[in-house]
Write a protein that holds these residues in place. Structure first.
Motif, PDB file in Angstrom:
ATOM      1  N   VAL A  19      -0.621 -17.000  10.849  1.00 36.22           N
ATOM      2  CA  VAL A  19       0.782 -17.093  10.463  1.00 36.22           C
ATOM      3  C   VAL A  19       0.886 -16.524   9.048  1.00 36.22           C
ATOM      4  O   VAL A  19       0.052 -16.817   8.188  1.00 36.22           O
ATOM      5  CB  VAL A  19       1.272 -18.558  10.481  1.00 36.22           C
ATOM      6  CG1 VAL A  19       2.764 -18.626  10.173  1.00 36.22           C
ATOM      7  CG2 VAL A  19       0.969 -19.213  11.815  1.00 36.22           C
ATOM      8  N   GLY A  21       3.434 -15.675   5.610  1.00 38.21           N
ATOM      9  CA  GLY A  21       4.658 -15.908   4.854  1.00 38.21           C
ATOM     10  C   GLY A  21       4.418 -15.531   3.404  1.00 38.21           C
ATOM     11  O   GLY A  21       3.376 -14.979   3.061  1.00 38.21           O
ATOM     12  N   GLU A  73       4.595 -13.004  17.395  1.00 41.94           N
ATOM     13  CA  GLU A  73       5.818 -13.804  17.298  1.00 41.94           C
ATOM     14  C   GLU A  73       6.439 -13.567  15.935  1.00 41.94           C
ATOM     15  O   GLU A  73       5.741 -13.355  14.953  1.00 41.94           O
ATOM     16  CB  GLU A  73       5.483 -15.296  17.465  1.00 41.94           C
ATOM     17  CG  GLU A  73       6.686 -16.204  17.519  1.00 41.94           C
ATOM     18  CD  GLU A  73       6.313 -17.676  17.716  1.00 41.94           C
ATOM     19  OE1 GLU A  73       7.185 -18.517  17.467  1.00 41.94           O
ATOM     20  OE2 GLU A  73       5.172 -17.977  18.101  1.00 41.94           O
ATOM     21  N   ASN A  75       9.697 -15.111  13.264  1.00 45.20           N
ATOM     22  CA  ASN A  75      10.492 -16.307  12.998  1.00 45.20           C
ATOM     23  C   ASN A  75      11.977 -15.971  13.140  1.00 45.20           C
ATOM     24  O   ASN A  75      12.640 -15.605  12.175  1.00 45.20           O
ATOM     25  CB  ASN A  75      10.175 -16.836  11.606  1.00 45.20           C
ATOM     26  CG  ASN A  75      10.822 -18.173  11.326  1.00 45.20           C
ATOM     27  OD1 ASN A  75      11.618 -18.661  12.110  1.00 45.20           O
ATOM     28  ND2 ASN A  75      10.474 -18.765  10.196  1.00 45.20           N
ATOM     29  N   ALA A  77      14.487 -17.732  13.358  1.00 45.88           N
ATOM     30  CA  ALA A  77      15.394 -18.575  12.571  1.00 45.88           C
ATOM     31  C   ALA A  77      15.824 -17.882  11.275  1.00 45.88           C
ATOM     32  O   ALA A  77      16.893 -18.177  10.737  1.00 45.88           O
ATOM     33  CB  ALA A  77      14.728 -19.914  12.253  1.00 45.88           C
ATOM     34  N   LEU A  78      15.028 -16.934  10.799  1.00 43.82           N
ATOM     35  CA  LEU A  78      15.368 -16.249   9.544  1.00 43.82           C
ATOM     36  C   LEU A  78      16.558 -15.310   9.689  1.00 43.82           C
ATOM     37  O   LEU A  78      17.208 -14.983   8.702  1.00 43.82           O
ATOM     38  CB  LEU A  78      14.161 -15.480   9.010  1.00 43.82           C
ATOM     39  CG  LEU A  78      12.948 -16.324   8.624  1.00 43.82           C
ATOM     40  CD1 LEU A  78      11.832 -15.432   8.107  1.00 43.82           C
ATOM     41  CD2 LEU A  78      13.300 -17.398   7.620  1.00 43.82           C
ATOM     42  N   GLY A  92       8.728 -23.662   7.177  1.00 42.71           N
ATOM     43  CA  GLY A  92       9.736 -23.054   8.038  1.00 42.71           C
ATOM     44  C   GLY A  92      10.125 -21.634   7.667  1.00 42.71           C
ATOM     45  O   GLY A  92      10.746 -20.932   8.461  1.00 42.71           O
ATOM     46  N   TRP A  94       8.167 -19.043   7.298  1.00 46.89           N
ATOM     47  CA  TRP A  94       7.160 -18.036   7.692  1.00 46.89           C
ATOM     48  C   TRP A  94       7.842 -16.825   8.309  1.00 46.89           C
ATOM     49  O   TRP A  94       8.965 -16.912   8.797  1.00 46.89           O
ATOM     50  CB  TRP A  94       6.129 -18.633   8.655  1.00 46.89           C
ATOM     51  CG  TRP A  94       6.691 -19.132   9.951  1.00 46.89           C
ATOM     52  CD1 TRP A  94       7.264 -20.358  10.186  1.00 46.89           C
ATOM     53  CD2 TRP A  94       6.764 -18.429  11.198  1.00 46.89           C
ATOM     54  NE1 TRP A  94       7.670 -20.457  11.494  1.00 46.89           N
ATOM     55  CE2 TRP A  94       7.379 -19.294  12.142  1.00 46.89           C
ATOM     56  CE3 TRP A  94       6.360 -17.172  11.619  1.00 46.89           C
ATOM     57  CZ2 TRP A  94       7.601 -18.915  13.468  1.00 46.89           C
ATOM     58  CZ3 TRP A  94       6.577 -16.799  12.943  1.00 46.89           C
ATOM     59  CH2 TRP A  94       7.190 -17.671  13.842  1.00 46.89           C
ATOM     60  N   LYS A  97       3.654 -14.053  13.194  1.00 44.22           N
ATOM     61  CA  LYS A  97       2.305 -14.432  13.601  1.00 44.22           C
ATOM     62  C   LYS A  97       1.636 -13.172  14.129  1.00 44.22           C
ATOM     63  O   LYS A  97       2.249 -12.399  14.863  1.00 44.22           O
ATOM     64  CB  LYS A  97       2.343 -15.507  14.693  1.00 44.22           C
ATOM     65  CG  LYS A  97       2.970 -16.801  14.194  1.00 44.22           C
ATOM     66  CD  LYS A  97       3.002 -17.879  15.271  1.00 44.22           C
ATOM     67  CE  LYS A  97       3.682 -19.133  14.743  1.00 44.22           C
ATOM     68  NZ  LYS A  97       3.653 -20.221  15.741  1.00 44.22           N
TER      69      LYS A  97
END
Length: 120
Positions: A19, A21, A73, A75, A77-78, A92, A94, A97
């Motif tokens: 992952v 970030g 994958e 994120n 949500a961003l 949250g 990140w 992946k």
């Protein structure tokens, strides 16, 4: 967790997944993040490729792939809440992946103590 000189964090997640970030330090330096452009899932990337574009109230920045691999994958949500990167950069917020051939690739990156020393 490992860290890059470009202020990215890398957290192994099993099955050769990492992952990725940015650190709290980087999120503070960027200021309020207003837009994040993520890579496509299933994209193959090489270390150093531009994979994420971040726009903040201060500037636009590129996030480079820290390792070679396949983006498995992102994120999502961003897209609706890019501010998650500021609110929770190590959780949250990140970006993606990535699947690598071998997690031993992480051995070449800094641990938290080395990273803290670098930004001091």
């Amino acid at each position: 967790m490992k860290f890059t000189e470009d202020h990215e964090w890398l957290r192994p997640e099993g099955d050769n997944i990492i992952v990725v970030g940015i650190t709290e330090h980087a999120a503070k330096e960027l200021g309020d993040i207003v837009f994040v452009q993520l890579p496509e899932a299933e994209a193959m990337v090489a270390q150093g490729d531009e994979v994420v574009v971040i726009e903040s109230v201060k500037a636009a920045s590129d996030i480079l792939a820290p390792v070679d691999g396949e983006i498995v994958e992102v994120n999502a949500a961003l897209a609706d809440n890019p501010g998650l990167v500021n609110e929770d950069p190590l959780g949250g917020g990140w970006f993606f992946k990535i699947r690598v051939d071998d997690l031993a690739v992480l051995d070449s990156f800094m641990d938290e103590d080395e990273y803290q020393e670098m930004i001091a």
